[in-house]
Scaffold this motif. Structure first.
Motif: not given
Length: 182
Positions: A83-93
């Protein structure tokens, strides 16, 4: 493109009332915090399952906003799901170095080893020069492994309430910039 669902992913201990993620949720009410389960004694498989469920249930594209241990969670989840294909972008802090027992609590070490596969979506990793849980060089290395952009936030500790980041305008700007690029 449909309006994305923004999922907030706190790390170990959850993000309390003085944390930038909580502040951001107050400023951008469309954000949704994911309950990953036991915040103080996290189980990696449970956290992966909870994140997967949240992404699958989102009505459209997803943007992930992760702090600390949740950054490692995102990398683990991305290689374990379809299901990672649903992710448009990520902010990893402020990803912690879960492979460094002298830096992180034993609860975080359960998430070792750090996944080395590139993320299947665009991401930005934000690191600090004086994060007690991860060196800046290591955080930059995570970004390189994951195929993410790296932002050096300066000397800002772990970018949490303890380091004075309730309000964190830089985080809000980064998220808004990522959303504008969609």
């Amino acid at each position: 493109m449909t309006q994305p669902t923004v999922l907030v992913l706190p790390g170990l201990g959850n993000s309390g009332p003085d944390h930038w993620q909580t502040w951001l949720e107050g400023r951008l009410p469309a954000l949704s915090r994911v309950d990953l389960g036991n915040w103080d004694a996290p189980e990696p498989d449970l956290w992966v399952a909870r994140l997967d469920q949240a992404v699958r249930e989102a009505p459209g594209p997803v943007v992930l906003v992760a702090h600390s241990l949740a950054c490692i969670l995102v990398a683990r989840w991305a290689v374990a799901t379809d299901s990672a294909g649903k992710v448009a972008t990520a902010l990893l802090v402020a990803p912690p170095d879960v492979e460094a027992p002298d830096l992180v609590p034993v609860e975080a070490q359960r998430f070792a080893p750090v996944p080395t596969d590139p993320l299947p979506f665009p991401a930005v990793v934000v690191g600090s020069r004086n994060d007690p849980y991860c060196t800046a060089a290591r955080a930059c290395g995570f970004a390189a492994l994951w195929g993410a952009d790296f932002i050096d936030a300066g000397e800002v500790g772990h970018i949490n309430g303890a380091s004075g980041h309730g309000p964190w305008p830089m985080g809000e700007t980064l998220l808004k910039d990522l959303l504008a690029q969609l």
